[in-house]
Design an enzyme around this catalytic site. Structure first.
Site, short mmCIF file in Angstrom:
data_model
loop_
_atom_site.label_atom_id
_atom_site.label_comp_id
_atom_site.label_asym_id
_atom_site.label_seq_id
_atom_site.Cartn_x
_atom_site.Cartn_y
_atom_site.Cartn_z
N CYS A 1 0.10 -1.34 -5.16
CA CYS A 1 -0.86 -1.72 -4.53
C CYS A 1 -0.18 -2.29 -2.88
CB CYS A 1 -1.51 -2.63 -4.58
SG CYS A 1 -2.73 -3.24 -3.73
N CYS B 1 -2.37 -4.47 -0.34
CA CYS B 1 -2.51 -6.00 -0.70
C CYS B 1 -1.98 -6.71 -2.12
CB CYS B 1 -3.92 -6.22 -0.89
SG CYS B 1 -5.13 -5.10 -1.75
N SER B 2 -2.69 -6.53 -3.08
CA SER B 2 -2.02 -6.52 -4.41
C SER B 2 -3.15 -6.61 -6.05
CB SER B 2 -1.54 -8.32 -4.59
OG SER B 2 -2.43 -9.35 -4.52
N CYS B 3 -3.22 -5.00 -5.76
CA CYS B 3 -4.83 -4.81 -6.64
C CYS B 3 -3.66 -4.42 -7.81
CB CYS B 3 -5.71 -3.46 -5.82
SG CYS B 3 -6.06 -4.07 -4.44
#
Lengths: 195, 86
Positions: A103, A106-108
């Site tokens: 991702c 971000c950090s999906c």
């Protein structure tokens, strides 16, 4: 921003925010406990591993998994009565094709199926480099793909998240679904390991 | 114009830090930040898009220098303040 003191120790800032949020009646202590309880009880890479093992053992499930990841997760009851809160796309490794999830923004990540995401997944280094030099990144994880293997990198978003279906290792024909699931690692589900 | 969070393809962040121990949190406050964000979202005080926007709107230096859950904390403080909720 009056209460935003960068020089206050972070644990104190968190406590202050918690007190203000519960004091204002925005959330309850039970809400906060519930979030962590659900994370620890329900979010695990064992869930994703079970889906992979079934796909290896059952070609019809594999088809359903690749066609509709949410429905395939719901067959196990993952995500609860409402199902997963995001669209799940499962991408299958094949001879000559390896998939990798990142991702960049971000950090999906499909937490309910892969467990809490590893620190490196959230790092600026992984996010920036996975799309530019995936083979080099994989080599840092100790994964060297056969010559000529194409790498497909999937950039997740808040709405759409990915899980890799690794190739079934050779010599596993005798294993049950439970035995197969035990072979699957979190990194295999992200694509930073072969299985 | 891309903002600071749009790091895909950029250089200069060094090797991937592979020192992961598999634990979701490395301090109690990190778990509390996670719980706050989850509870506030499920109670409808902000949604995922608003929360992400608040993270991605942090000043560049702050975004780049802070740890993951520090960014979450700052974003929640800013977002709840902007909404007049705290």
């Amino acid at each position: 921003m009056s209460e935003h003191h960068q020089d206050v120790p972070i644990a104190v800032r968190v406590r202050q925010l918690e007190e203000r949020v519960t004091g204002a009646g925005l959330v309850t202590d039970a809400d906060l406990d519930g979030v962590l309880s659900r994370l620890y009880a329900d979010a695990s890479p064992v869930n994703g591993a079970r889906m992979v093992a079934r796909a290896w053992a059952d070609p019809a499930y594999r088809q359903r998994l690749l066609a509709d990841g949410n429905a395939a997760a719901a067959e196990f009851g993952f995500g609860g009565a409402d199902g997963l809160s995001y669209r799940l796309a499962v991408v299958a490794n094949e001879p000559g094709l390896h998939n990798l999830i990142v991702c960049t923004l971000c950090s999906c990540y499909p937490v309910s199926l892969l467990g809490p995401s590893p620190s490196w997944y959230k790092s600026l280094a992984y996010r920036s480099r996975a799309v530019r030099e995936p083979a080099t990144v994989l080599s840092e994880f100790g994964l060297t793909l056969p010559e000529g293997t194409q790498i497909a990198v999937w950039d997740a978003s808040a709405e759409s998240r990915y899980m890799v279906l690794p190739l079934r290792p050779a010599g596993t024909g005798h294993l049950s679904e439970v035995g197969l699931a035990a072979l699957v690692t979190r990194n295999g589900l992200i694509g930073t390991a072969s299985v | 114009m891309s903002r600071v969070h749009d790091v895909g393809g950029q250089s200069g962040f060094g090797p991937v830090p592979l020192d992961d121990d598999g634990l979701p949190f490395h301090a109690d406050w990190q778990a509390r930040v996670y719980a706050l964000s989850g509870a506030l979202r499920s109670r409808g005080h902000f949604n995922t898009d608003e929360f992400r926007d608040a993270i991605e709107s942090l000043p560049v230096q702050q975004y780049l220098s802070q740890s993951y859950y520090e960014r979450w904390l700052a974003a929640m403080e800013n977002l709840l303040t902007a909404k007049g909720l705290i």
